[in-house]
Design a protein around this motif. Structure first.
Motif, PDB file in Angstrom:
ATOM      1  N   GLN A 107      -6.977  46.319  75.686  1.00  0.00           N
ATOM      2  CA  GLN A 107      -7.401  45.229  74.807  1.00  0.00           C
ATOM      3  C   GLN A 107      -8.311  45.728  73.693  1.00  0.00           C
ATOM      4  O   GLN A 107      -8.334  45.158  72.614  1.00  0.00           O
ATOM      5  CB  GLN A 107      -8.147  44.155  75.604  1.00  0.00           C
ATOM      6  CG  GLN A 107      -7.283  43.418  76.585  1.00  0.00           C
ATOM      7  CD  GLN A 107      -8.092  42.435  77.429  1.00  0.00           C
ATOM      8  OE1 GLN A 107      -9.283  42.254  77.208  1.00  0.00           O
ATOM      9  NE2 GLN A 107      -7.442  41.821  78.395  1.00  0.00           N
ATOM     10  N   GLY A 108      -9.098  46.754  73.979  1.00  0.00           N
ATOM     11  CA  GLY A 108      -9.987  47.323  72.975  1.00  0.00           C
ATOM     12  C   GLY A 108     -11.194  46.459  72.643  1.00  0.00           C
ATOM     13  O   GLY A 108     -11.765  46.575  71.563  1.00  0.00           O
ATOM     14  N   VAL A 109     -11.609  45.586  73.560  1.00  0.00           N
ATOM     15  CA  VAL A 109     -12.804  44.766  73.333  1.00  0.00           C
ATOM     16  C   VAL A 109     -13.956  45.284  74.190  1.00  0.00           C
ATOM     17  O   VAL A 109     -13.749  46.035  75.149  1.00  0.00           O
ATOM     18  CB  VAL A 109     -12.543  43.276  73.668  1.00  0.00           C
ATOM     19  CG1 VAL A 109     -11.484  42.693  72.760  1.00  0.00           C
ATOM     20  CG2 VAL A 109     -12.143  43.107  75.118  1.00  0.00           C
ATOM     21  N   ALA A 110     -15.162  44.874  73.827  1.00  0.00           N
ATOM     22  CA  ALA A 110     -16.336  45.250  74.622  1.00  0.00           C
ATOM     23  C   ALA A 110     -16.177  44.678  76.023  1.00  0.00           C
ATOM     24  O   ALA A 110     -15.552  43.637  76.213  1.00  0.00           O
ATOM     25  CB  ALA A 110     -17.601  44.716  73.966  1.00  0.00           C
ATOM     26  N   ARG A 111     -16.740  45.366  77.013  1.00  0.00           N
ATOM     27  CA  ARG A 111     -16.607  44.859  78.378  1.00  0.00           C
ATOM     28  C   ARG A 111     -17.969  44.665  79.031  1.00  0.00           C
ATOM     29  O   ARG A 111     -18.880  45.445  78.808  1.00  0.00           O
ATOM     30  CB  ARG A 111     -15.691  45.728  79.221  1.00  0.00           C
ATOM     31  CG  ARG A 111     -16.256  46.999  79.748  1.00  0.00           C
ATOM     32  CD  ARG A 111     -15.212  47.680  80.658  1.00  0.00           C
ATOM     33  NE  ARG A 111     -15.885  48.633  81.502  1.00  0.00           N
ATOM     34  CZ  ARG A 111     -15.767  49.948  81.378  1.00  0.00           C
ATOM     35  NH1 ARG A 111     -14.985  50.454  80.463  1.00  0.00           N
ATOM     36  NH2 ARG A 111     -16.423  50.752  82.181  1.00  0.00           N
ATOM     37  N   THR A 157     -23.936  45.458  82.402  1.00  0.00           N
ATOM     38  CA  THR A 157     -23.910  46.352  81.253  1.00  0.00           C
ATOM     39  C   THR A 157     -22.803  45.923  80.307  1.00  0.00           C
ATOM     40  O   THR A 157     -21.707  45.604  80.749  1.00  0.00           O
ATOM     41  CB  THR A 157     -23.628  47.803  81.717  1.00  0.00           C
ATOM     42  OG1 THR A 157     -24.535  48.146  82.755  1.00  0.00           O
ATOM     43  CG2 THR A 157     -23.782  48.779  80.578  1.00  0.00           C
ATOM     44  N   VAL A 158     -23.102  45.925  79.014  1.00  0.00           N
ATOM     45  CA  VAL A 158     -22.068  45.682  78.007  1.00  0.00           C
ATOM     46  C   VAL A 158     -21.743  47.023  77.377  1.00  0.00           C
ATOM     47  O   VAL A 158     -22.627  47.706  76.857  1.00  0.00           O
ATOM     48  CB  VAL A 158     -22.527  44.674  76.933  1.00  0.00           C
ATOM     49  CG1 VAL A 158     -21.468  44.543  75.853  1.00  0.00           C
ATOM     50  CG2 VAL A 158     -22.808  43.328  77.569  1.00  0.00           C
ATOM     51  N   ILE A 159     -20.457  47.418  77.440  1.00  0.00           N
ATOM     52  CA  ILE A 159     -19.986  48.704  76.927  1.00  0.00           C
ATOM     53  C   ILE A 159     -19.069  48.426  75.742  1.00  0.00           C
ATOM     54  O   ILE A 159     -18.262  47.501  75.780  1.00  0.00           O
ATOM     55  CB  ILE A 159     -19.260  49.486  78.037  1.00  0.00           C
ATOM     56  CG1 ILE A 159     -20.221  49.719  79.200  1.00  0.00           C
ATOM     57  CG2 ILE A 159     -18.707  50.803  77.510  1.00  0.00           C
ATOM     58  CD1 ILE A 159     -19.585  50.281  80.439  1.00  0.00           C
ATOM     59  N   SER A 160     -19.200  49.240  74.690  1.00  0.00           N
ATOM     60  CA  SER A 160     -18.423  49.031  73.463  1.00  0.00           C
ATOM     61  C   SER A 160     -16.923  49.103  73.740  1.00  0.00           C
ATOM     62  O   SER A 160     -16.486  49.628  74.767  1.00  0.00           O
ATOM     63  CB  SER A 160     -18.810  50.066  72.410  1.00  0.00           C
ATOM     64  OG  SER A 160     -18.468  51.356  72.859  1.00  0.00           O
ATOM     65  N   GLY A 161     -16.129  48.611  72.795  1.00  0.00           N
ATOM     66  CA  GLY A 161     -14.687  48.535  72.955  1.00  0.00           C
ATOM     67  C   GLY A 161     -14.015  49.871  73.184  1.00  0.00           C
ATOM     68  O   GLY A 161     -13.025  49.968  73.898  1.00  0.00           O
ATOM     69  N   ASP A 162     -14.554  50.942  72.568  1.00  0.00           N
ATOM     70  CA  ASP A 162     -13.955  52.260  72.773  1.00  0.00           C
ATOM     71  C   ASP A 162     -14.462  52.927  74.051  1.00  0.00           C
ATOM     72  O   ASP A 162     -13.997  54.003  74.413  1.00  0.00           O
ATOM     73  CB  ASP A 162     -14.211  53.162  71.561  1.00  0.00           C
ATOM     74  CG  ASP A 162     -15.693  53.361  71.271  1.00  0.00           C
ATOM     75  OD1 ASP A 162     -16.531  52.822  72.022  1.00  0.00           O
ATOM     76  OD2 ASP A 162     -16.012  54.061  70.287  1.00  0.00           O
ATOM     77  N   GLY A 163     -15.417  52.311  74.725  1.00  0.00           N
ATOM     78  CA  GLY A 163     -15.929  52.833  75.988  1.00  0.00           C
ATOM     79  C   GLY A 163     -16.911  53.968  75.837  1.00  0.00           C
ATOM     80  O   GLY A 163     -17.302  54.595  76.816  1.00  0.00           O
ATOM     81  N   ALA A 164     -17.360  54.248  74.611  1.00  0.00           N
ATOM     82  CA  ALA A 164     -18.208  55.407  74.373  1.00  0.00           C
ATOM     83  C   ALA A 164     -19.697  55.073  74.356  1.00  0.00           C
ATOM     84  O   ALA A 164     -20.524  55.964  74.509  1.00  0.00           O
ATOM     85  CB  ALA A 164     -17.829  56.059  73.044  1.00  0.00           C
ATOM     86  N   ALA A 209     -25.731  47.048  75.692  1.00  0.00           N
ATOM     87  CA  ALA A 209     -26.859  46.321  76.279  1.00  0.00           C
ATOM     88  C   ALA A 209     -26.808  46.429  77.797  1.00  0.00           C
ATOM     89  O   ALA A 209     -25.729  46.543  78.380  1.00  0.00           O
ATOM     90  CB  ALA A 209     -26.802  44.855  75.865  1.00  0.00           C
ATOM     91  N   THR A 210     -27.984  46.387  78.403  1.00  0.00           N
ATOM     92  CA  THR A 210     -28.058  46.386  79.864  1.00  0.00           C
ATOM     93  C   THR A 210     -29.097  45.372  80.318  1.00  0.00           C
ATOM     94  O   THR A 210     -30.050  45.085  79.597  1.00  0.00           O
ATOM     95  CB  THR A 210     -28.456  47.766  80.446  1.00  0.00           C
ATOM     96  OG1 THR A 210     -29.759  48.093  79.986  1.00  0.00           O
ATOM     97  CG2 THR A 210     -27.477  48.840  80.055  1.00  0.00           C
ATOM     98  N   ALA A 211     -28.897  44.860  81.516  1.00  0.00           N
ATOM     99  CA  ALA A 211     -29.877  43.973  82.140  1.00  0.00           C
ATOM    100  C   ALA A 211     -29.734  44.127  83.644  1.00  0.00           C
ATOM    101  O   ALA A 211     -28.639  44.386  84.146  1.00  0.00           O
ATOM    102  CB  ALA A 211     -29.632  42.527  81.737  1.00  0.00           C
ATOM    103  N   ALA A 213     -26.576  38.199  78.167  1.00  0.00           N
ATOM    104  CA  ALA A 213     -25.974  37.484  77.047  1.00  0.00           C
ATOM    105  C   ALA A 213     -26.897  37.533  75.826  1.00  0.00           C
ATOM    106  O   ALA A 213     -26.439  37.768  74.699  1.00  0.00           O
ATOM    107  CB  ALA A 213     -25.680  36.041  77.425  1.00  0.00           C
ATOM    108  N   GLU A 214     -28.194  37.335  76.038  1.00  0.00           N
ATOM    109  CA  GLU A 214     -29.159  37.402  74.937  1.00  0.00           C
ATOM    110  C   GLU A 214     -29.155  38.785  74.299  1.00  0.00           C
ATOM    111  O   GLU A 214     -29.123  38.917  73.069  1.00  0.00           O
ATOM    112  CB  GLU A 214     -30.577  37.088  75.444  1.00  0.00           C
ATOM    113  CG  GLU A 214     -30.789  35.657  75.877  1.00  0.00           C
ATOM    114  CD  GLU A 214     -32.074  35.477  76.681  1.00  0.00           C
ATOM    115  OE1 GLU A 214     -32.874  36.433  76.800  1.00  0.00           O
ATOM    116  OE2 GLU A 214     -32.277  34.354  77.200  1.00  0.00           O
ATOM    117  N   LYS A 215     -29.186  39.814  75.128  1.00  0.00           N
ATOM    118  CA  LYS A 215     -29.230  41.191  74.610  1.00  0.00           C
ATOM    119  C   LYS A 215     -27.939  41.552  73.875  1.00  0.00           C
ATOM    120  O   LYS A 215     -27.966  42.218  72.838  1.00  0.00           O
ATOM    121  CB  LYS A 215     -29.484  42.183  75.750  1.00  0.00           C
ATOM    122  CG  LYS A 215     -30.893  42.171  76.265  1.00  0.00           C
ATOM    123  CD  LYS A 215     -31.079  43.253  77.314  1.00  0.00           C
ATOM    124  CE  LYS A 215     -32.519  43.411  77.718  1.00  0.00           C
ATOM    125  NZ  LYS A 215     -32.701  44.541  78.642  1.00  0.00           N
ATOM    126  N   ALA A 216     -26.798  41.128  74.409  1.00  0.00           N
ATOM    127  CA  ALA A 216     -25.516  41.438  73.780  1.00  0.00           C
ATOM    128  C   ALA A 216     -25.411  40.745  72.425  1.00  0.00           C
ATOM    129  O   ALA A 216     -24.974  41.354  71.439  1.00  0.00           O
ATOM    130  CB  ALA A 216     -24.362  41.019  74.679  1.00  0.00           C
TER     131      ALA A 216
END
Length: 117
Positions: free
Chosen positions: A22-26, A39-46, A50-52, A79-82
């Protein structure tokens, strides 16, 4: 015969393959008996965007990470951090954990706080 942990990791691998296409943030979730982490990881996974977790100093004294209330607080915080980092749309990666209890509470709190998934 696979152990319980190996079964969970096998389920997680399948989800991550689908999300990568899908290529979206996860938004990934990890839980232990005492704490919960998101944890929110960017779409490319690199890159970690954000973390909580229930270990953060702001949450540690007020909530128990092993409870649904603690998971809800972590969900709102991630959600706030992302959103502050510019991420509004994510794919939910429950890391093979059942969508029930604390994992479900975290996901619903993140949705209510404005993350879309």
């Amino acid at each position: 015969m696979l152990s319980k942990k190996e079964q969970r990791l096998r389920r997680a691998r399948q989800t991550r393959i689908r999300i990568a296409k899908q290529g979206v943030a996860r938004l990934t979730v990890h839980r232990t008996n005492q704490h919960i982490y998101a944890t929110v990881i960017s779409g490319d996974g690199a890159k970690v965007v954000a973390t909580a977790s229930s270990l953060e100093s702001e949450l540690r004294g007020s909530v128990n990470g092993g409870s649904v209330e603690g998971a809800t607080a972590v969900g709102k915080r991630i959600a706030e951090k992302a959103k502050a980092a510019g991420v509004e749309k994510v794919a939910f990666d429950r890391a093979g954990f059942a969508y029930h209890g604390r994992v479900k509470a975290l996901a619903e709190a993140a949705r209510e706080a404005g993350l879309q998934f």
